[in-house]
Design a protein around this motif. Structure first.
Motif, mmCIF file in Angstrom:
data_model
loop_
_atom_site.group_PDB
_atom_site.id
_atom_site.type_symbol
_atom_site.label_atom_id
_atom_site.label_comp_id
_atom_site.label_asym_id
_atom_site.label_seq_id
_atom_site.Cartn_x
_atom_site.Cartn_y
_atom_site.Cartn_z
ATOM 1 N N THR A 150 5.698 8.015 10.909
ATOM 2 C CA THR A 150 5.107 8.177 12.237
ATOM 3 C C THR A 150 4.870 6.789 12.837
ATOM 4 N N ARG A 151 4.388 5.893 11.987
ATOM 5 C CA ARG A 151 4.248 4.469 12.330
ATOM 6 C C ARG A 151 4.500 3.643 11.079
ATOM 7 N N GLY A 152 4.694 2.352 11.274
ATOM 8 C CA GLY A 152 4.878 1.464 10.136
ATOM 9 C C GLY A 152 6.338 1.339 9.751
ATOM 10 N N HIS A 153 6.593 0.549 8.713
ATOM 11 C CA HIS A 153 7.976 0.238 8.356
ATOM 12 C C HIS A 153 8.205 0.247 6.854
ATOM 13 N N ILE A 154 9.456 0.573 6.517
ATOM 14 C CA ILE A 154 9.937 0.458 5.147
ATOM 15 C C ILE A 154 10.995 -0.643 5.155
ATOM 16 N N VAL A 155 10.729 -1.710 4.417
ATOM 17 C CA VAL A 155 11.660 -2.849 4.383
ATOM 18 C C VAL A 155 12.145 -3.026 2.954
ATOM 19 N N TRP A 156 13.454 -3.107 2.805
ATOM 20 C CA TRP A 156 14.049 -3.260 1.477
ATOM 21 C C TRP A 156 14.986 -4.463 1.517
ATOM 22 N N ASN A 157 14.716 -5.437 0.674
ATOM 23 C CA ASN A 157 15.496 -6.684 0.653
ATOM 24 C C ASN A 157 15.652 -7.273 2.053
ATOM 25 N N GLY A 158 14.579 -7.226 2.814
ATOM 26 C CA GLY A 158 14.567 -7.844 4.139
ATOM 27 C C GLY A 158 15.125 -6.964 5.248
ATOM 28 N N VAL B 195 6.351 -1.854 1.889
ATOM 29 C CA VAL B 195 5.846 -0.730 2.675
ATOM 30 C C VAL B 195 4.774 -1.319 3.585
ATOM 31 N N GLN B 196 5.024 -1.214 4.902
ATOM 32 C CA GLN B 196 4.167 -1.926 5.852
ATOM 33 C C GLN B 196 3.417 -0.955 6.759
ATOM 34 N N GLN B 197 2.131 -0.878 6.557
ATOM 35 C CA GLN B 197 1.257 -0.056 7.431
ATOM 36 C C GLN B 197 1.838 1.326 7.663
ATOM 37 N N LEU B 198 2.282 1.961 6.589
ATOM 38 C CA LEU B 198 2.955 3.257 6.701
ATOM 39 C C LEU B 198 1.976 4.366 7.086
ATOM 40 N N VAL B 199 2.367 5.104 8.137
ATOM 41 C CA VAL B 199 1.595 6.261 8.593
ATOM 42 C C VAL B 199 2.560 7.429 8.713
ATOM 43 N N ARG B 200 2.186 8.592 8.177
ATOM 44 C CA ARG B 200 2.993 9.792 8.383
ATOM 45 C C ARG B 200 2.057 10.976 8.614
ATOM 46 N N HIS B 201 2.138 11.512 9.798
ATOM 47 C CA HIS B 201 1.325 12.693 10.138
ATOM 48 C C HIS B 201 2.191 13.938 10.144
ATOM 49 N N PHE B 202 1.621 15.074 9.753
ATOM 50 C CA PHE B 202 2.265 16.379 9.946
ATOM 51 C C PHE B 202 1.329 17.166 10.842
ATOM 52 N N GLY B 203 1.635 17.268 12.127
ATOM 53 C CA GLY B 203 0.684 17.876 13.050
ATOM 54 C C GLY B 203 -0.622 17.118 12.947
ATOM 55 N N GLY B 204 -1.681 17.818 12.635
ATOM 56 C CA GLY B 204 -2.986 17.155 12.537
ATOM 57 C C GLY B 204 -3.266 16.540 11.170
ATOM 58 N N ILE B 205 -2.369 16.744 10.218
ATOM 59 C CA ILE B 205 -2.623 16.233 8.857
ATOM 60 C C ILE B 205 -2.146 14.793 8.731
ATOM 61 N N ARG B 206 -3.069 13.918 8.324
ATOM 62 C CA ARG B 206 -2.680 12.519 8.105
ATOM 63 C C ARG B 206 -2.301 12.356 6.637
ATOM 64 N N ALA B 207 -1.060 12.707 6.314
ATOM 65 C CA ALA B 207 -0.626 12.705 4.907
ATOM 66 C C ALA B 207 -0.641 11.291 4.337
#
Ligand code: ADP
Ligand code: MG
Length: 252
Positions: free
Chosen positions: A54-62, A4-16
């Motif tokens: 919203t930003r960032g990456h999910i990497v699984w087995n490359g 899990v690389q620098q994962l960002v997920r926003h919902f409107g103004g909420i930075r979940a």
């Protein structure tokens, strides 16, 4: 390995989820803990594909999974359960697992006219046995106690033979003994090489089970380490663990 690389997920103004990075290796059992609203379920949804980052990456087995739908991720061995168990309530326990088995075998098996075939019965029974549900095989899923529903959802996730298993509060609603036996099963799965990431509020499902603990607070990783170290962390105690951990009894 899951990255899990620098994962960002926003919902409107909420930075979940607000810039979270961690790895889970094959055979590792990792607990993601933290207060309600910390972003745990959102993390799971980004990994399993219900939400896109919203930003960032999910990497699984490359391989970068970011754009893949949940079903495609499942084909890559990524399976999840939900905080509120998702099962087909109109079907029996066995039929639910049969459907999950058939989904693995191939879409041919699932049609409105041939919902359940005999071929899936045996593997489905084996999964019920593995999750301790065999006595409930013919019961309607609708009338299941909550804990059994959680176990049914796990049986359905296992039908996909996952290599990465994401369990959102797998032991919630279970009595202490049931919880211990479920966590033992989870540990066995990790021992067989599955990468396991799970959330829990019951610390007896974390102590002695998780190889590593990640503490998520307000969308950020606040601490990580062994349960022993985490439970001594004064900031984690203040913001989350508090009375959940009793000195001397916390590292069973
Ligand atoms: P946790 O699982 O740790 O309790 P969640 O990931 O469910 O936390 O929620 C994190 C935050 O994101 C909360 O403030 C929650 O209200 C918000 N949130 C979660 N899902 C949604 C959604 N689909 N739409 C809007 N806000 C959401
Ligand atoms: Mg949650």
């Amino acid at each position: 390995m899951l990255q899990v690389q620098q994962l960002v997920r926003h919902f409107g103004g909420i930075r979940a989820v607000d810039g979270v990075s961690f790895d889970v290796s094959r055979g590792e059992c990792v607990a993601l803990i933290g207060p309600n609203g910390a972003g745990k379920s959102t993390c799971f949804a980004c990994i399993a594909g219900q939400h896109q980052p919203t930003r960032g990456h999910i990497v699984w087995n490359g391989q970068v999974l970011d754009k893949l739908a949940p079903a495609e991720r499942l084909r890559h061995g990524v399976a999840r359960t939900f905080q509120v168990a998702q099962v087909f309530e109109a079907l029996t326990v066995l039929q639910n697992v049969q459907l999950a088995v058939q989904a693995r075998i191939g879409p041919r098996a699932i049609s409105a006219f041939n919902l359940l075939d005999g071929q899936s019965r045996e593997p489905a029974f084996a999964l019920l046995e593995q999750t301790g549900l065999q006595v409930l095989a013919d019961q309607d899923a609708l009338s299941l106690p909550y804990g059994a529903k959680k176990r049914l959802e796990l049986a359905m996730a296992l039908a996909a033979s996952p290599q990465l298993l994401l369990l959102d509060e797998p032991a919630a609603g279970l009595a202490e003994q049931e919880r211990a036996s479920l966590m033992k099963l989870v540990k066995t799965l990790a021992g067989q090489g599955v990468a396991v990431l799970y959330t829990e509020h019951n610390m007896d499902a974390v102590a002695g089970v998780a190889d590593r603990v990640l503490v998520l607070i307000e969308g950020k990783l606040a601490a990580q380490g062994s349960f022993e170290n985490i439970s001594r962390d004064s900031m984690v105690r203040r913001l989350y663990l508090g009375d959940r951990v009793i000195d001397g009894a916390d590292c069973a």
